[in-house]
Design an enzyme around this catalytic site. Structure first.
Site, PDB file in Angstrom:
ATOM      1  N   HIS A   1      40.751  67.473   9.868  1.00 21.22           N
ATOM      2  CA  HIS A   1      40.578  67.831  10.993  1.00 21.22           C
ATOM      3  C   HIS A   1      39.706  68.860  11.441  1.00 21.22           C
ATOM      4  O   HIS A   1      39.105  69.502  10.500  1.00 21.22           O
ATOM      5  CB  HIS A   1      42.237  68.348  11.324  1.00 21.22           C
ATOM      6  CG  HIS A   1      43.286  67.588  11.258  1.00 21.22           C
ATOM      7  ND1 HIS A   1      44.463  67.849  11.542  1.00 21.22           N
ATOM      8  CD2 HIS A   1      43.367  66.182  10.951  1.00 21.22           C
ATOM      9  CE1 HIS A   1      45.294  67.028  11.671  1.00 21.22           C
ATOM     10  NE2 HIS A   1      44.747  65.876  11.105  1.00 21.22           N
TER      11      HIS A   1
ATOM     12  N   GLU B   1      39.707  71.759  13.022  1.00 21.43           N
ATOM     13  CA  GLU B   1      40.193  73.258  12.766  1.00 21.43           C
ATOM     14  C   GLU B   1      39.727  73.404  11.171  1.00 21.43           C
ATOM     15  O   GLU B   1      39.357  74.405  10.670  1.00 21.43           O
ATOM     16  CB  GLU B   1      41.514  73.426  13.088  1.00 21.43           C
ATOM     17  CG  GLU B   1      41.990  72.962  14.549  1.00 21.43           C
ATOM     18  CD  GLU B   1      42.744  71.643  14.686  1.00 21.43           C
ATOM     19  OE1 GLU B   1      43.482  71.633  15.467  1.00 21.43           O
ATOM     20  OE2 GLU B   1      42.204  70.794  13.937  1.00 21.43           O
TER      21      GLU B   1
ATOM     22  N   CYS C   1      47.894  70.943  14.463  1.00 23.16           N
ATOM     23  CA  CYS C   1      49.060  70.202  13.836  1.00 23.16           C
ATOM     24  C   CYS C   1      49.555  71.521  13.174  1.00 23.16           C
ATOM     25  O   CYS C   1      48.749  72.261  12.716  1.00 23.16           O
ATOM     26  CB  CYS C   1      48.636  69.114  13.028  1.00 23.16           C
ATOM     27  SG  CYS C   1      47.676  69.514  11.553  1.00 23.16           S
TER      28      CYS C   1
ATOM     29  N   CYS D   1      46.968  72.526  10.076  1.00 20.06           N
ATOM     30  CA  CYS D   1      45.897  73.400  10.770  1.00 20.06           C
ATOM     31  C   CYS D   1      46.593  74.804  10.914  1.00 20.06           C
ATOM     32  O   CYS D   1      46.068  75.884  10.925  1.00 20.06           O
ATOM     33  CB  CYS D   1      45.213  72.634  11.823  1.00 20.06           C
ATOM     34  SG  CYS D   1      44.350  71.429  11.301  1.00 20.06           S
TER      35      CYS D   1
END
Length: 166
Positions: A92, A94, A120, A123
Site C-alpha cells: 500500500h 502508506e 486500511c 496501514c
C-alpha cells in the site's frame, strides 16, 4: 500545523497560493499517478514541520512484476475492496512511504500522513506504531476497524474536500 481547506486555481484566474493542506494533497495525487495497481491508485506523503519526508504509492515490491503487467489476483478472484489484503502482490502507498523513511533513516515520529484514501487496518497499525500523530485524507475506505484503531490510539484523522471542477 497545516491549514484546513484548499485553494482551487481555475484557468484564467490569478494564481492563488494554496493552503498547506491543498499543496500537500496535490502532491499526494501526483504521487498516486505512479501507482501500478489496476483497482485503485493511491498516493501517500509523510510530512513533518511542513517538509516532505517520504512518499509512497501502491505497487509491487521493488524489482518484482507489477499488477499492470501480470494481472490482478484480487480482481480475478472477485475479492471485495477492504478484504483479503494478503492476496495482493502490491504494498500500500502508506506502507511504501513508511518503508522509504525507514530505508533512508528518517524519523517519522509525530509526523502527518497525507493520503488519497483512508488507511486500511494494516496501514493503520503501522501508522500507530511509527508514532505518527495525524492522517489527512480525501476519500473513505471500507475498513471500520482501521478507523477505530486510529481513534483509540489518538491519531487524528482529518477529511479534506476534493477541489471542485472549474
Amino acid at each position: 500545523m497545516p491549514e484546513t481547506g484548499s485553494t482551487v486555481r481555475c484557468k484564467g484566474e490569478k494564481s492563488m497560493r494554496p493552503s498547506w493542506d491543498a499543496y500537500f494533497m496535490e502532491i499526494t495525487h501526483v504521487v498516486a499517478g505512479r501507482s501500478t495497481c489496476l483497482r485503485r491508485k493511491v498516493g501517500a506523503l509523510i510530512i513533518k514541520d511542513k517538509r516532505i519526508l517520504a512518499t509512497g504509492y501502491n505497487g509491487a515490491p521493488s524489482g518484482l512484476a507489477h499488477c499492470q503487467d501480470v494481472g490482478c489476483i484480487r480482481e480475478q478472484q472477485q475479492v471485495p475492496s477492504g478484504e483479503r489484503h494478503e492476496l495482493c502482490r502490491a504494498l500500500h502507498a502508506e506502507q511504501n512511504a513508511i518503508l522509504q523513511a525507514a530505508l533512508y533513516g528518517v524519523s517519522i515520529q509525530h509526523a502527518t500522513l497525507y493520503c488519497t484514501t483512508h488507511p486500511c487496518v494494516m496501514c493503520a497499525k503501522m501508522i500507530i506504531n511509527a508514532g505518527m500523530k495525524e492522517v489527512v485524507i480525501v476519500k473513505t475506505y471500507p475498513d471500520t476497524m482501521a478507523a477505530a484503531l486510529l481513534d483509540e490510539a489518538g491519531v487524528t484523522v482529518r477529511y479534506l474536500e476534493e477541489p471542485s471542477a472549474c
